[in-house]
Design an enzyme around this catalytic site. Structure first.
Site, PDB file in Angstrom:
ATOM      1  N   SER A  87    -108.252 -36.389   5.294  1.00  0.00           N
ATOM      2  CA  SER A  87    -108.529 -34.995   4.783  1.00  0.00           C
ATOM      3  C   SER A  87    -109.579 -35.040   3.589  1.00  0.00           C
ATOM      4  CB  SER A  87    -107.034 -34.742   4.157  1.00  0.00           C
ATOM      5  OG  SER A  87    -107.267 -33.533   3.127  1.00  0.00           O
TER       6      SER A  87
ATOM      7  N   TYR B  82     -99.352 -37.075  -2.127  1.00  0.00           N
ATOM      8  CA  TYR B  82     -99.951 -36.774  -0.617  1.00  0.00           C
ATOM      9  C   TYR B  82    -101.396 -37.275  -0.523  1.00  0.00           C
ATOM     10  CZ  TYR B  82    -102.340 -34.079   2.895  1.00  0.00           C
ATOM     11  OH  TYR B  82    -103.245 -33.689   3.922  1.00  0.00           O
TER      12      TYR B  82
ATOM     13  N   LYS C 207    -103.476 -40.289   1.947  1.00  0.00           N
ATOM     14  CA  LYS C 207    -104.498 -40.290   2.732  1.00  0.00           C
ATOM     15  C   LYS C 207    -105.695 -41.469   2.382  1.00  0.00           C
ATOM     16  CE  LYS C 207    -102.986 -37.053   5.387  1.00  0.00           C
ATOM     17  NZ  LYS C 207    -102.540 -37.768   6.681  1.00  0.00           N
TER      18      LYS C 207
HETATM   19  C1  UD1 Z   1    -104.373 -27.965   0.729  1.00  0.00           C
HETATM   20  C2  UD1 Z   1    -104.203 -29.164   0.055  1.00  0.00           C
HETATM   21  C3  UD1 Z   1    -104.973 -30.412   0.836  1.00  0.00           C
HETATM   22  C4  UD1 Z   1    -104.343 -30.245   2.360  1.00  0.00           C
HETATM   23  C5  UD1 Z   1    -104.311 -29.240   2.899  1.00  0.00           C
HETATM   24  C6  UD1 Z   1    -103.338 -29.197   4.063  1.00  0.00           C
HETATM   25  C7  UD1 Z   1    -104.023 -28.531  -2.203  1.00  0.00           C
HETATM   26  C8  UD1 Z   1    -104.641 -28.681  -3.730  1.00  0.00           C
HETATM   27  N1  UD1 Z   1    -104.879 -28.936  -1.083  1.00  0.00           N
HETATM   28  O1  UD1 Z   1    -105.608 -27.485   0.842  1.00  0.00           O
HETATM   29  O2  UD1 Z   1    -104.799 -31.513   0.055  1.00  0.00           O
HETATM   30  O3  UD1 Z   1    -104.977 -31.416   2.959  1.00  0.00           O
HETATM   31  O4  UD1 Z   1    -103.487 -27.993   2.201  1.00  0.00           O
HETATM   32  O5  UD1 Z   1    -103.340 -28.147   4.823  1.00  0.00           O
HETATM   33  O6  UD1 Z   1    -102.865 -27.979  -2.112  1.00  0.00           O
HETATM   34  N2  UD1 Z   1    -104.797 -19.692  -1.843  1.00  0.00           N
HETATM   35  C9  UD1 Z   1    -104.135 -18.633  -2.315  1.00  0.00           C
HETATM   36  N3  UD1 Z   1    -103.199 -18.091  -2.261  1.00  0.00           N
HETATM   37  C10 UD1 Z   1    -102.043 -18.510  -1.458  1.00  0.00           C
HETATM   38  C11 UD1 Z   1    -102.563 -19.898  -0.788  1.00  0.00           C
HETATM   39  C12 UD1 Z   1    -103.811 -20.446  -1.070  1.00  0.00           C
HETATM   40  O7  UD1 Z   1    -105.131 -17.891  -3.118  1.00  0.00           O
HETATM   41  O8  UD1 Z   1    -100.873 -18.260  -1.333  1.00  0.00           O
HETATM   42  C13 UD1 Z   1    -106.145 -20.368  -2.161  1.00  0.00           C
HETATM   43  C14 UD1 Z   1    -106.061 -21.666  -2.509  1.00  0.00           C
HETATM   44  O9  UD1 Z   1    -106.225 -21.638  -3.977  1.00  0.00           O
HETATM   45  C15 UD1 Z   1    -107.361 -22.271  -2.253  1.00  0.00           C
HETATM   46  C16 UD1 Z   1    -107.439 -21.437  -0.721  1.00  0.00           C
HETATM   47  O10 UD1 Z   1    -106.411 -20.385  -0.840  1.00  0.00           O
HETATM   48  O11 UD1 Z   1    -108.560 -21.665  -2.946  1.00  0.00           O
HETATM   49  C17 UD1 Z   1    -106.889 -22.441   0.278  1.00  0.00           C
HETATM   50  O12 UD1 Z   1    -105.648 -22.842   0.051  1.00  0.00           O
HETATM   51  P1  UD1 Z   1    -104.748 -23.697   1.068  1.00  0.00           P
HETATM   52  O13 UD1 Z   1    -104.840 -23.078   2.373  1.00  0.00           O
HETATM   53  O14 UD1 Z   1    -103.370 -23.957   0.532  1.00  0.00           O
HETATM   54  O15 UD1 Z   1    -105.681 -25.160   1.379  1.00  0.00           O
HETATM   55  P2  UD1 Z   1    -106.117 -26.293   0.400  1.00  0.00           P
HETATM   56  O16 UD1 Z   1    -105.833 -26.063  -1.058  1.00  0.00           O
HETATM   57  O17 UD1 Z   1    -107.644 -26.106   0.312  1.00  0.00           O
END
Ligand code: UD1
Length: 337
Positions: free
Chosen positions: A125, A150, A154
């Site tokens: 990742s 987690y 990795k």
């Molecule tokens: C997350 C993990 C990453 C992992 C991946 C697996 C974290 C910090 N990182 O990536 O290590 O490999 O998932 O799938 O958790 N967001 C919102 N509202 C929500 C959900 C997400 O605003 O309800 C935003 C988050 O703040 C982020 C973006 O959407 O900016 C993407 O989030 P997400 O899909 O959870 O992925 P990552 O955080 O990038």
């Protein structure tokens, strides 16, 4: 025909990779303990490909069962997806994560050693980079201290594989560092199936739009980005699945024992851009609110994919519109079923 064992092959990325492997003529064996996947996915794979892969309900921490599988079939390669992946849960239950993710990897490697299986593709990742100082992220960007157990599994997983490669000249392995995999197969027969409340953005958006969740919380609107929300490199899961096949072919012919590649599109999109794309694709207005930042989120990250493009001849074909429209089509098919 090459025999490939796909661990976690009924999961989100695993199932899409199985479909692409079958399309390319590989014989696929799946090991999955169904902890975060459903057995129906196997029938869905068969519907798409007209082939039913051999399935084994095995927990990879059970070395004996895994060894039996390895010794019954003449495996050529392993694609190792099976792992726990919820960042928040890993902070609550670190031992579970270290046990699941690392002891299963060691069992896979030991079985490879004992039965002389010499190719491995590892599901890593972009989390290994943390918040990098310079963007885009190349494979030379230094890794940073992991933000969660987690993420640490990795990083350590990659190191275990590299050390093993150094000890065995015949063994070839590649780690693929995924950016943010989203979207679903065009058929809408397979896609992401989050258990309970989704942690990730896209399933949360599509569940909100279909009335399963009331509102999307956008985590943070005051980041140092053009619209204040976080930036990620979203990659279509079918493009990502194809990257595994490119990696498998490369590992077979490569002179390098161990290598690692970024898998993304090279383009960053903010959370608000994702929401706007969803609204344009679905014709719906999404109920969302900007709230506090989520602890542990990095501000912005996107990949430099040159290494993948040049050395593996792979590049992403699908854009954000394709990703969002296929994820929405998948969510709608779930509502009907
Ligand atoms: C997350 C993990 C990453 C992992 C991946 C697996 C974290 C910090 N990182 O990536 O290590 O490999 O998932 O799938 O958790 N967001 C919102 N509202 C929500 C959900 C997400 O605003 O309800 C935003 C988050 O703040 C982020 C973006 O959407 O900016 C993407 O989030 P997400 O899909 O959870 O992925 P990552 O955080 O990038």
């Amino acid at each position: 025909m090459e025999n490939v064992l796909v661990t976690g092959g009924l999961g989100f990325i695993g199932s899409h990779t199985v479909v692409e492997l079958i399309a390319q003529g590989y014989k696929v064996f799946i090991a999955d303990n169904l902890s975060n996947s459903k057995i129906e996915v196997l029938d869905r794979i068969e519907k798409i490909t007209k082939v039913k892969p051999e399935f084994f309900n095995i927990d990879l921490t059970d070395k004996e069962k895994l060894f039996n599988l390895f010794s019954t079939y003449n495996l050529d390669s392993i694609i190792h997806f099976a792992a726990s992946k919820a960042v928040g849960e890993s902070v609550q239950k670190p031992l579970l994560y270290y046990k699941n993710n690392l002891s299963s990897l060691i069992n896979v490697l030991e079985c490879c050693r004992e039965l002389k299986v010499n190719n491995l593709i590892f599901s890593s990742s972009c989390t290994v980079y943390g918040q990098p100082d310079k963007l885009p992220v190349t494979e030379k960007t230094p890794k940073q201290q992991a933000e969660s157990p987690y993420g640490n599994t990795k990083q350590v997983g990659e190191e275990i594989i590299e050390d093993y490669c150094n000890s065995n000249v015949d063994f070839k392995a590649i780690s693929l560092r995924y950016f943010n995999p989203i979207g679903a197969h065009d058929s809408a027969l397979i896609g992401e199936l989050p258990l309970g409340i989704p942690n990730n953005l896209i399933p949360f958006i599509t569940q909100t739009a279909s009335g399963i969740r009331e509102k999307l919380n956008v985590f943070g609107g005051d980041y140092d980005t053009p619209d204040g929300t976080c930036i990620r490199d979203y990659i279509h899961v079918v493009d990502l699945a194809k990257a595994h096949i490119a990696a498998l072919k490369h590992a077979n012919s490569s002179k390098v024992n161990y290598d690692f590649f970024n898998v993304g599109t090279g383009k960053g999109h903010s959370v608000l851009e994702v929401i706007q794309t969803f609204e344009a694709q679905s014709g719906m207005k999404l109920n969302y609110e900007i709230v506090e930042r989520r602890p542990g989120d990095v501000e912005k990250i996107y990949a430099d994919t040159t290494k993948m493009n040049q050395e593996l001849g792979w590049s992403a074909e699908k854009d954000l519109n394709d990703m969002i429209s296929s994820a929405w089509k998948w969510q709608k098919s779930l509502i009907k079923s």
